[in-house]
Design a protein around this motif. Sequence first.
Motif, PDB file in Angstrom:
ATOM      1  N   ARG A 213       0.858  -1.173   0.000  1.00 45.96           N
ATOM      2  CA  ARG A 213       0.000   0.000   0.000  1.00 45.96           C
ATOM      3  C   ARG A 213       0.898   1.227   0.000  1.00 45.96           C
ATOM      4  N   LEU A 214       0.339   2.373  -0.365  1.00 43.18           N
ATOM      5  CA  LEU A 214       1.111   3.610  -0.271  1.00 43.18           C
ATOM      6  C   LEU A 214       1.277   3.972   1.202  1.00 43.18           C
ATOM      7  N   PRO A 215       2.397   4.591   1.539  1.00 37.29           N
ATOM      8  CA  PRO A 215       2.592   4.988   2.937  1.00 37.29           C
ATOM      9  C   PRO A 215       1.682   6.155   3.309  1.00 37.29           C
ATOM     10  N   ARG A 216       1.348   6.230   4.594  1.00 39.48           N
ATOM     11  CA  ARG A 216       0.677   7.434   5.077  1.00 39.48           C
ATOM     12  C   ARG A 216       1.701   8.580   5.132  1.00 39.48           C
ATOM     13  N   GLU A 217       1.202   9.777   5.081  1.00 40.09           N
ATOM     14  CA  GLU A 217       2.079  10.944   5.170  1.00 40.09           C
ATOM     15  C   GLU A 217       3.006  10.839   6.383  1.00 40.09           C
ATOM     16  N   GLU A 218       2.449  10.476   7.532  1.00 41.24           N
ATOM     17  CA  GLU A 218       3.253  10.464   8.762  1.00 41.24           C
ATOM     18  C   GLU A 218       4.288   9.347   8.725  1.00 41.24           C
ATOM     19  N   GLU A 219       3.970   8.266   8.040  1.00 44.53           N
ATOM     20  CA  GLU A 219       4.956   7.199   7.894  1.00 44.53           C
ATOM     21  C   GLU A 219       6.105   7.678   7.015  1.00 44.53           C
ATOM     22  N   TRP A 220       5.767   8.325   5.939  1.00 43.85           N
ATOM     23  CA  TRP A 220       6.803   8.819   5.038  1.00 43.85           C
ATOM     24  C   TRP A 220       7.671   9.840   5.760  1.00 43.85           C
ATOM     25  N   GLU A 221       7.031  10.720   6.517  1.00 43.52           N
ATOM     26  CA  GLU A 221       7.771  11.752   7.270  1.00 43.52           C
ATOM     27  C   GLU A 221       8.715  11.104   8.279  1.00 43.52           C
ATOM     28  N   THR A 222       8.206  10.066   8.932  1.00 42.71           N
ATOM     29  CA  THR A 222       9.027   9.379   9.922  1.00 42.71           C
ATOM     30  C   THR A 222      10.247   8.742   9.267  1.00 42.71           C
ATOM     31  N   ALA A 223      10.008   8.105   8.136  1.00 44.58           N
ATOM     32  CA  ALA A 223      11.117   7.450   7.448  1.00 44.58           C
ATOM     33  C   ALA A 223      12.172   8.456   7.009  1.00 44.58           C
ATOM     34  N   ALA A 224      11.719   9.640   6.637  1.00 44.09           N
ATOM     35  CA  ALA A 224      12.636  10.639   6.081  1.00 44.09           C
ATOM     36  C   ALA A 224      13.263  11.518   7.154  1.00 44.09           C
ATOM     37  N   ALA A 225      12.738  11.426   8.384  1.00 47.03           N
ATOM     38  CA  ALA A 225      13.081  12.434   9.393  1.00 47.03           C
ATOM     39  C   ALA A 225      14.565  12.509   9.695  1.00 47.03           C
ATOM     40  N   ASP A 226      15.210  11.373   9.742  1.00 40.95           N
ATOM     41  CA  ASP A 226      16.605  11.396  10.176  1.00 40.95           C
ATOM     42  C   ASP A 226      17.590  11.291   9.033  1.00 40.95           C
ATOM     43  N   GLU A 227      17.060  11.324   7.834  1.00 40.98           N
ATOM     44  CA  GLU A 227      17.952  11.211   6.682  1.00 40.98           C
ATOM     45  C   GLU A 227      18.563  12.572   6.344  1.00 40.98           C
ATOM     46  N   THR A 228      19.748  12.509   5.797  1.00 41.54           N
ATOM     47  CA  THR A 228      20.380  13.729   5.307  1.00 41.54           C
ATOM     48  C   THR A 228      19.703  14.146   4.008  1.00 41.54           C
ATOM     49  N   PRO A 229      19.260  15.385   3.941  1.00 44.63           N
ATOM     50  CA  PRO A 229      18.575  15.810   2.726  1.00 44.63           C
ATOM     51  C   PRO A 229      19.533  15.961   1.554  1.00 44.63           C
ATOM     52  N   ASP A 230      19.853  14.820   0.995  1.00 48.65           N
ATOM     53  CA  ASP A 230      20.778  14.811  -0.128  1.00 48.65           C
ATOM     54  C   ASP A 230      20.189  13.926  -1.219  1.00 48.65           C
ATOM     55  N   GLY A 231      20.368  14.291  -2.449  1.00 45.18           N
ATOM     56  CA  GLY A 231      19.810  13.448  -3.493  1.00 45.18           C
ATOM     57  C   GLY A 231      19.907  14.105  -4.842  1.00 45.18           C
ATOM     58  N   ASN A 232      19.136  13.571  -5.759  1.00 43.19           N
ATOM     59  CA  ASN A 232      19.167  14.008  -7.146  1.00 43.19           C
ATOM     60  C   ASN A 232      18.322  15.277  -7.303  1.00 43.19           C
ATOM     61  N   PHE A 233      18.835  16.380  -6.779  1.00 39.49           N
ATOM     62  CA  PHE A 233      18.149  17.665  -6.904  1.00 39.49           C
ATOM     63  C   PHE A 233      18.529  18.327  -8.236  1.00 39.49           C
ATOM     64  N   VAL A 234      17.926  19.467  -8.478  1.00 42.27           N
ATOM     65  CA  VAL A 234      18.134  20.127  -9.771  1.00 42.27           C
ATOM     66  C   VAL A 234      19.597  20.476 -10.005  1.00 42.27           C
ATOM     67  N   GLU A 235      20.330  20.719  -8.932  1.00 37.64           N
ATOM     68  CA  GLU A 235      21.724  21.130  -9.080  1.00 37.64           C
ATOM     69  C   GLU A 235      22.576  20.052  -9.742  1.00 37.64           C
ATOM     70  N   ARG A 236      22.135  18.788  -9.643  1.00 33.97           N
ATOM     71  CA  ARG A 236      22.919  17.714 -10.250  1.00 33.97           C
ATOM     72  C   ARG A 236      22.827  17.737 -11.777  1.00 33.97           C
ATOM     73  N   GLY A 237      21.822  18.453 -12.270  1.00 29.56           N
ATOM     74  CA  GLY A 237      21.762  18.638 -13.715  1.00 29.56           C
ATOM     75  C   GLY A 237      21.162  17.492 -14.497  1.00 29.56           C
ATOM     76  N   HIS A 238      20.526  16.521 -13.825  1.00 26.94           N
ATOM     77  CA  HIS A 238      19.892  15.439 -14.585  1.00 26.94           C
ATOM     78  C   HIS A 238      18.505  15.850 -15.070  1.00 26.94           C
ATOM     79  N   TYR A 239      17.817  16.594 -14.287  1.00 29.38           N
ATOM     80  CA  TYR A 239      16.436  16.996 -14.622  1.00 29.38           C
ATOM     81  C   TYR A 239      15.554  15.778 -14.879  1.00 29.38           C
ATOM     82  N   HIS A 240      15.851  14.691 -14.243  1.00 28.93           N
ATOM     83  CA  HIS A 240      15.103  13.443 -14.419  1.00 28.93           C
ATOM     84  C   HIS A 240      15.533  12.508 -13.296  1.00 28.93           C
ATOM     85  N   PRO A 241      14.614  11.673 -12.794  1.00 25.83           N
ATOM     86  CA  PRO A 241      15.037  10.711 -11.763  1.00 25.83           C
ATOM     87  C   PRO A 241      16.092   9.751 -12.313  1.00 25.83           C
ATOM     88  N   VAL A 242      16.957   9.332 -11.451  1.00 24.60           N
ATOM     89  CA  VAL A 242      18.028   8.429 -11.901  1.00 24.60           C
ATOM     90  C   VAL A 242      17.938   7.117 -11.122  1.00 24.60           C
TER      91      VAL A 242
END
Lengths: 387, 387, 387, 387
Positions: C300-329
């Motif tokens: 099933r899809l996660p609830r908002e609070e589940e997703w928030e919990t999973a993401a809470a302690d992660e470092t906000p790093d990833g394929n953002f626009v600055e990486r220049g892909h403009y597409h998920p990798v």
Amino acid sequence: MMKRDELRDLYFRIRRFTESLCEPLETEDYVVQSMPDVSPTKWHLAHTSWFFETFILRTAVNGYSIHNGMFQHLFNSYYKTVGDPFPRLQRGFLSRPTVAEVYAFREHVDRAMERFFADASGSVYHKYEFIAEVGLNHEEQHQELILTDIKHVLASNPLQPAYRKDLSAAPGEDARLGWTPFAGGMVEVGYRGESFSFDNERPRHCVYLRPFEIANRLVTAREYVEFMDDGGYHRPDLWLSDGWDARMRLDWFAPLYWQKMEGEWQVGTLSGSRGVDPNEPVCHISYYEADAYARWAGARLPREEEWETAAADETPDGNFVERGHYHPVSLATRSTAEEKPAQLFGDTWEWTASPYTAYPGYVPYEGSLGEYNGKFMCNQMVLGRSS
Amino acid sequence: MMKRDELRDLYFRIRRFTESLCEPLETEDYVVQSMPDVSPTKWHLAHTSWFFETFILRTAVNGYSIHNGMFQHLFNSYYKTVGDPFPRLQRGFLSRPTVAEVYAFREHVDRAMERFFADASGSVYHKYEFIAEVGLNHEEQHQELILTDIKHVLASNPLQPAYRKDLSAAPGEDARLGWTPFAGGMVEVGYRGESFSFDNERPRHCVYLRPFEIANRLVTAREYVEFMDDGGYHRPDLWLSDGWDARMRLDWFAPLYWQKMEGEWQVGTLSGSRGVDPNEPVCHISYYEADAYARWAGARLPREEEWETAAADETPDGNFVERGHYHPVSLATRSTAEEKPAQLFGDTWEWTASPYTAYPGYVPYEGSLGEYNGKFMCNQMVLGRSS
Amino acid sequence: MMKRDELRDLYFRIRRFTESLCEPLETEDYVVQSMPDVSPTKWHLAHTSWFFETFILRTAVNGYSIHNGMFQHLFNSYYKTVGDPFPRLQRGFLSRPTVAEVYAFREHVDRAMERFFADASGSVYHKYEFIAEVGLNHEEQHQELILTDIKHVLASNPLQPAYRKDLSAAPGEDARLGWTPFAGGMVEVGYRGESFSFDNERPRHCVYLRPFEIANRLVTAREYVEFMDDGGYHRPDLWLSDGWDARMRLDWFAPLYWQKMEGEWQVGTLSGSRGVDPNEPVCHISYYEADAYARWAGARLPREEEWETAAADETPDGNFVERGHYHPVSLATRSTAEEKPAQLFGDTWEWTASPYTAYPGYVPYEGSLGEYNGKFMCNQMVLGRSS
Amino acid sequence: MMKRDELRDLYFRIRRFTESLCEPLETEDYVVQSMPDVSPTKWHLAHTSWFFETFILRTAVNGYSIHNGMFQHLFNSYYKTVGDPFPRLQRGFLSRPTVAEVYAFREHVDRAMERFFADASGSVYHKYEFIAEVGLNHEEQHQELILTDIKHVLASNPLQPAYRKDLSAAPGEDARLGWTPFAGGMVEVGYRGESFSFDNERPRHCVYLRPFEIANRLVTAREYVEFMDDGGYHRPDLWLSDGWDARMRLDWFAPLYWQKMEGEWQVGTLSGSRGVDPNEPVCHISYYEADAYARWAGARLPREEEWETAAADETPDGNFVERGHYHPVSLATRSTAEEKPAQLFGDTWEWTASPYTAYPGYVPYEGSLGEYNGKFMCNQMVLGRSS
């Protein structure tokens, strides 16, 4: 003009015939509006009575009491100068008045019309007799609509109920197609007689025509299937642009009420669904389909004046409602030895290539009755008219 | 679980009550679908029978003969795993089966259900008894829909027919609005008993709430008129964006069934149209209107769990259908001395601020019955539920 | 809060970045609205400037002269308390102001904002600095919309122009799917930091969760093709009822921008169309498709609070626009040895099962800015939010 | 027929004039489709080139290289026998090809046409010269459409940009309305000359007319305002039924581009908005409005053949595009002493009461060009045609 008692007798004969058309119906059948163009049967029954109440009884009969003031609104079809018509698209939302109440309305109007025929002074009668004739012709139009509409209501139902199971078919033979030539030149069209005619049938006027030919019978199902089998519904080059758009949007693939079952074409009729008779005239096709068929066949639809010319000297005899088929019949029941066009009367309305416009010199009925025909002279095509 | 003969008696009691709700109707009233969300009464009568035929009789009763194979299609509401449901928007196009034929279908199903209760072996009965309970709760839902839908059908008619003229009103007084405080904290919601519940009422689960207050009665017509007089329908700042769009597109200006006549608000009820009682609860308003009212009043709609908490310890007593009002009543017929919220049961459904979603751990019914609730958990808001 | 000169520098950095996103565009590309949800690029450029003019410059800067009074109307998105917004559906009908004139408007606003940062008194600055931060976050949202919308504009064009041909792909490997368990219990969600947040991210509040698991990566194209090949788009039992209706009405058969050519799935990207990489995350699917996929996958899809919990302690790093892909990798560019969920930041928005509602205790921004978020808390689902 | 070098010169003169019409435009103006009937200017520029490429260059010029294969799809208006036309409603979704690329396409076609004129053998030239003439008349039709469409694009914009500010008005006087009598009888209509004509202007044929009168000038704004002030837009009895439905649905209250500002009627023109000159001809009204006006005025619209008869012997001189007004002008700039009808040429198209149908004996162009006119002979009314 008819004599007063002739008109009176005609009034009751036509009114009774309307009701006799409803005898096969269940109460529930009177209520349904299965598409925007359909009106519930009880609406037809009430509207035709509203016509006499509104245009005759209210003013011609002293002391006439309106049956139900709200009916003035509910059963006004489109006469804006008379009041505010109830929205056409919502006719099927009305469970009331009940069927019994509608019949009571008819009875109320009939009793008052009886008084009108019996008691109206000469001058009053004279003023209204033509309107009474309009009302009867109007009611006959709605007799046709009752059958057309109930056909759609029943055919929309997966249970496939029949209007009447006892209607007789009339299988015929494959009558050879021929073309009857006409010389054209200056012709006259429009009503020329002394008896009733609608305002849009007048005045009689001259039209100049080139020589033309007209088919000596209607297009048969066999011929139409050939058109379909030759890709008729899949070749845009055969269609008017608006026609092709409609065919795509509405997903047309055959005449209305046709369905293919186990490889055989079935046609829905007022006596239920049955196999298509290859010799019966094709019907329930739109102008666009008729036009595409004609182009495919290397022909064209006749102009209104051509059709009128072809029909002008024929005896108005044919497969009318009195014959009890309630469906077009194939031609072999009549003589085809001669070259004259057949099936011009009865059977089915016939598409012409002429848009519906005013005849030169057209004058609408006076007053509110002027809304009867004149305001619809736009965006419609003329169909061949019987009698 | 009930005993077998208790369930059997309940079955016939509920089935008979459904039919008793239809006694005031004319045949024509059973046929009409006055808007997309309305179903014709005869459709409800048939669909609730289809439910027992489809989910019990077809497999549980040896030698059961399907009443009419086409009914499997016509009266399937939305169970795609069972077959192809007839299009909802066309339910009002069906004049057949007639009302009499629908009652015959009910009779056929009832006789077979009688055999089921009498003759089913223990293991078969055990397998189907819960489904029978679902079917009865389902039929009770459709009893409510019959009243809701016939109200719309009759109210859409300019003749303004009443469902029953003999329904008693219950005028009350202007009960003071108060707010009942709740401590919040960890609460449990979801069904906790032993008897029947729907799958979407389970499982019982914990929710953490902040302290909150809930009004001790429903919003009255007087209060709602104040909102309207203060420009409630003309101030976009009070509305959700989608709500304002709906209000503009649909031209909302008052609750459904309200009309102003000669300066006085009238409300359409199942006993006809009458003046608004300022103390009666306002009803037939959309979520958007309820939300806008709450914002105007400086409050907010309760969350589902808040509403559940407030109602949890109350006795399920109130203005239910058995009282014969068929309309919400004002509060003075009950004690308001206490601070406890009133009118949580009966009277009217109450909007909450909670979208309809699955409870944590929700498991749909097995098989095709899983389509009953689960697939609708989207784009709807939860209403306060009585009993 | 940032210092004044930090905010000033951020202002110009963000404004310049917006414009840099438009460098690859032709003048004509700025004009088109290829579907109702798309806004023309020049509209975005003007609207973000309108925001500063309307909410800061008009009142905070003495002697500020409105650039063009009509722009107040044209570039108001939906703030009804500020004026009458130009109809959204007609944004693509505006050939004027030209792109050059829109850039002149931006320049006008930027010069005035520079004066604001330089000259505003302490009390005035204090009053507006938060609104300036809102305006910058607002502009960043529109940076994302510019890319989303121009992607649609270009993909709608049979010429298939690319936004930028030089964007680098990042093919990865088939990372094994795993599930990361979380204990649930009482958790806190909502913004907890000191820096900027939107009103709808507050207040931080407690939610009680049952234990749950969340996938350790996004769904890949390979997995989604398996769903499609298993009849995912042809099995109504997998879909919400509204979802199936949408799928049928809109004829969905694959993710947006996917097309099958010679048996191979192609995906349209900002660098043009290319073969689908089976390891890339699937994107551009609706909530209904995500929900159907999850049901098919036995999850099933996660609830908002589940997703928030999973993401809470992660470092906000990833394929953002600055990486220049403009597409998920695909994932192989990162470590997957660990069990922690990956791809929570960047790449793509992630559907949750939670409708968008107010947090308990939610308070909208004051004044007209209160229209920013609050009035849209209805009929939308929450997407997983990065950073 | 013209000589080869005359046709060549005409070709380049017409092509250059098309481009000169675009000189006042900004790049952005070329892109917008502000309603379904409008095409973007760059689409017109490309489509007229597509015409020559498709119907001449592809087959007439050895070694001609198609400029861009996709343009065959994008700029096909409605020729289904040639390929699959790009959907008309989406022409405004195309940001590419850019305006510069469209001009390059025109250049490519022009260079190839130059080769055609220079190098085609006698027999090849003979085969295609008539198609070249069709293409030039086609391009002239699109010159008119460019002005019509850009007028709508600019007028839809609240900034009210002018196409050209330097267009001269030509205020006149209140020319007395008179009626010119014609004897009717047998008349001939249809093209009778030796030079170019469209297929739908042929064959010349006889029509029998009753005596009629035609107004000696166009209806003025003053007269039309009298109609409006007399409730013309609020009296259904003046309108065709379909016309009234359109007037209500689309909320018509005045001619397109008219707006009342501070009690004065303003009219939008290609040189911007200005006060209505009471003596200027009213224009931009629908058939339904023209018909209602005529009924109000106690007159009727002329039949096509009546209009043709009235115009047959007049010198084709009038307010054409070369005069540089780009708007109808009042009559005082011409002599009105005589009773002859004026303003039959130039100024504005004039509604007739005749539906658009095939002339008796009509034969469409051969091949795909047969789609040019024939398939649209339905659901349209004939307008008086100049020259």
